[in-house]
Design an enzyme around this catalytic site. Sequence first.
Site, PDB file in Angstrom:
ATOM      1  CG  HIS A  94      15.843  -5.240  -4.624  1.00 30.66           C
ATOM      2  ND1 HIS A  94      16.427  -4.945  -5.837  1.00 30.66           N
ATOM      3  CD2 HIS A  94      15.075  -6.336  -4.861  1.00 30.66           C
ATOM      4  CE1 HIS A  94      16.027  -5.815  -6.748  1.00 30.66           C
ATOM      5  NE2 HIS A  94      15.215  -6.672  -6.180  1.00 30.66           N
TER       6      HIS A  94
ATOM      7  NE  ARG B 106       4.702  -0.099  -4.578  1.00 33.35           N
ATOM      8  CZ  ARG B 106       4.475  -1.203  -3.872  1.00 33.35           C
ATOM      9  NH1 ARG B 106       5.071  -2.337  -4.225  1.00 33.35           N
ATOM     10  NH2 ARG B 106       3.675  -1.195  -2.830  1.00 33.35           N
TER      11      ARG B 106
ATOM     12  NE  ARG C  70       2.065   3.462  -8.794  1.00 34.78           N
ATOM     13  CZ  ARG C  70       2.447   3.389  -7.516  1.00 34.78           C
ATOM     14  NH1 ARG C  70       1.545   3.475  -6.546  1.00 34.78           N
ATOM     15  NH2 ARG C  70       3.722   3.207  -7.202  1.00 34.78           N
TER      16      ARG C  70
ATOM     17  CD  GLU D  43      -2.377   8.271  -5.443  1.00 34.51           C
ATOM     18  OE1 GLU D  43      -1.642   7.751  -4.596  1.00 34.51           O
ATOM     19  OE2 GLU D  43      -2.107   8.284  -6.660  1.00 34.51           O
TER      20      GLU D  43
ATOM     21  CG  ASN E 276      -0.004   2.979   1.700  1.00 31.90           C
ATOM     22  OD1 ASN E 276      -0.878   2.333   2.275  1.00 31.90           O
ATOM     23  ND2 ASN E 276       1.079   2.414   1.220  1.00 31.90           N
ATOM     24  CG  ASP E 277       0.214   8.800  -1.211  1.00 33.09           C
ATOM     25  OD1 ASP E 277       0.947   8.885  -0.209  1.00 33.09           O
ATOM     26  OD2 ASP E 277       0.658   8.735  -2.362  1.00 33.09           O
TER      27      ASP E 277
ATOM     28  NE  ARG F 125       2.466   6.645   3.535  1.00 30.26           N
ATOM     29  CZ  ARG F 125       3.075   5.552   3.136  1.00 30.26           C
ATOM     30  NH1 ARG F 125       3.256   4.567   3.976  1.00 30.26           N
ATOM     31  NH2 ARG F 125       3.501   5.432   1.893  1.00 30.26           N
TER      32      ARG F 125
END
Length: 588
Positions: free
Chosen positions: A199, A306, A342, A441, A464-465, A475
């Site tokens: 954060h 997110r 999302r 994904e 990414n996924d 990864r």
Amino acid sequence: MGSARSETRVFSGIGASPGIAIGTARVTDRSRVMVVEASVPPEDIPGEVVRFTAALSRSRDDLLALKESIAARRGAEHLYVVDAHLLILDDSMLRQGTIDLIERDGVNAEAALKKNLDKFKEFFAGIDDDYLRERFGDVETVVERILRHMVGKRHERIDAIDEGKRLIVAHDLSPTDILQMDKEKVVGFVTDLGGKTSHTSILARAFEIPAVVGLETITVEDIDGLPIIIDGTTGTIVVNPSEETFRDYLRRKQHYDYLEQELLKLKDLPAVTLDGHSMRLMGNIEFPEEIPSLKGHGGQGVGLYRTEMLYMNRPGLPDEEEQYRAYATIVENVAPEPVTIRTLDIGGDKLATDLHLEDEMNPAMGLRAIRLSLRRPEVFKSQLRAILRAGCKGSVRLFFPMISGIEEVRSAKAVLRECMEELRSAGIPFDEKIETGIMIEVPSAVTIADLLAREVDFFSVGTNDLIQYSLAIDRTNEHLAHLYQPLHPAILRSLKTVADAAHAAGIRVCMCGEMAGEPLYLPILLGLGFDELSMTAVSIPRVKKILRRARRSDAERLVARALTFATAAEVESFVKSEISARFSESFD
């Protein structure tokens, strides 16, 4: 010691926030409180509980004072961090859990609180997602504040620093420390702890404060008051630089600052190619504090919000009202640009303990994301109703993560329709025409992209996924990092399949993975036909610069040629050669 202080020393860490800062080191005490466990006789246990609750009360007073100070300095939109810490402070698991340990184990309050913190640490340690795993730092920050009050250890406030051009050196810094920084006086910071997705690091990037973290032992070095240079792009720190090194970094800083100012001139210019093709460049965000940076870099809305943070750092689940307030804050501050929300994307074993789900051998491929939401419809519906209501505050789109088949999409949309009917029956306003999409994904979603496209209003590709699952690569495994290849022929073909399927069905296709924010990949994504790209705010001007100098027709030819190569190395070599030849001045 004197000779060591006069030597030039170079340290390497994690570049958390780009930019070069030159100033004087100011070592700030943010070391952890050392806790020694001690047995407490039964008659003294009530006194330990009082010590703990008094420290809680003083910590709350601290945060409320901070809230007032931050509101005056940065505005009300930056209070989410403090509110999140107040929420943690009031959490029953933290409060009652610590009191129970004092009474059950007969130990001092500090030891009980530390034991309780270890439970939180276990809870977060196994999380696969870097962003979510780092949220443990917020709990740790609150606990450290309580401990300092119990042992009488002073907590120096960052806004008390009145000298100019200081570089803060600390064991760790909290998000509230970043919110207190005056950029005229504090020009950067370095820490022993921390990661790129903490954060604190996210806020440093949002406020454009150069930072290097994860140095492990920088605070044990004798550097207080010495000249220091930090390069937040490379993760390099130079203490006591030579005159030659100083001049070199001064030139680099001037060049970097000049390029940043030039890039910001693009902020209000359209994201359009030389041959008139537009792409929407949006931002990925997690906190309201990131919105000013998004707007300041020319972001055209939020392509990925997110929501997992609302479910972390707590034993209980957020109710509909809490979620609605959080979403509405984001939507109102981004309006009239759209916010793409999302739905919950994490496994139940890493969420609030109220979910009561069993452990899994492989949670990354287990009961997570849309699978968890469909398994727990009461949790899913609470979130969907909050999103639908927030849609009245501006432009909202929602999408479902980790979709692997048609049945999941239809089931999710059925639950969404139920939520609409519930709100309608209750007379509660909501967005009747909200757009719904899915994340692409997993490989199965790519294979049936043409079928999925008939069910939704848009696709959002999470590279990414998708890369991780398609190439069977973890990864986060340093031994396999070299195999994580965005330009692998299988990935390029997958992206083409998805984009073609979306356009054949007349829907938009967006990308919100890290690949979207890499300028090198822009011509490839343009040539593949992506309509929207969502990335970290600071990446937007760099991507826009390439876009405004490109032609879609050239990009399509580039992609056609790239798809003829058999290996990732061949594709990458070709793309780099072509991009450097056409856009060399854009990669300074």
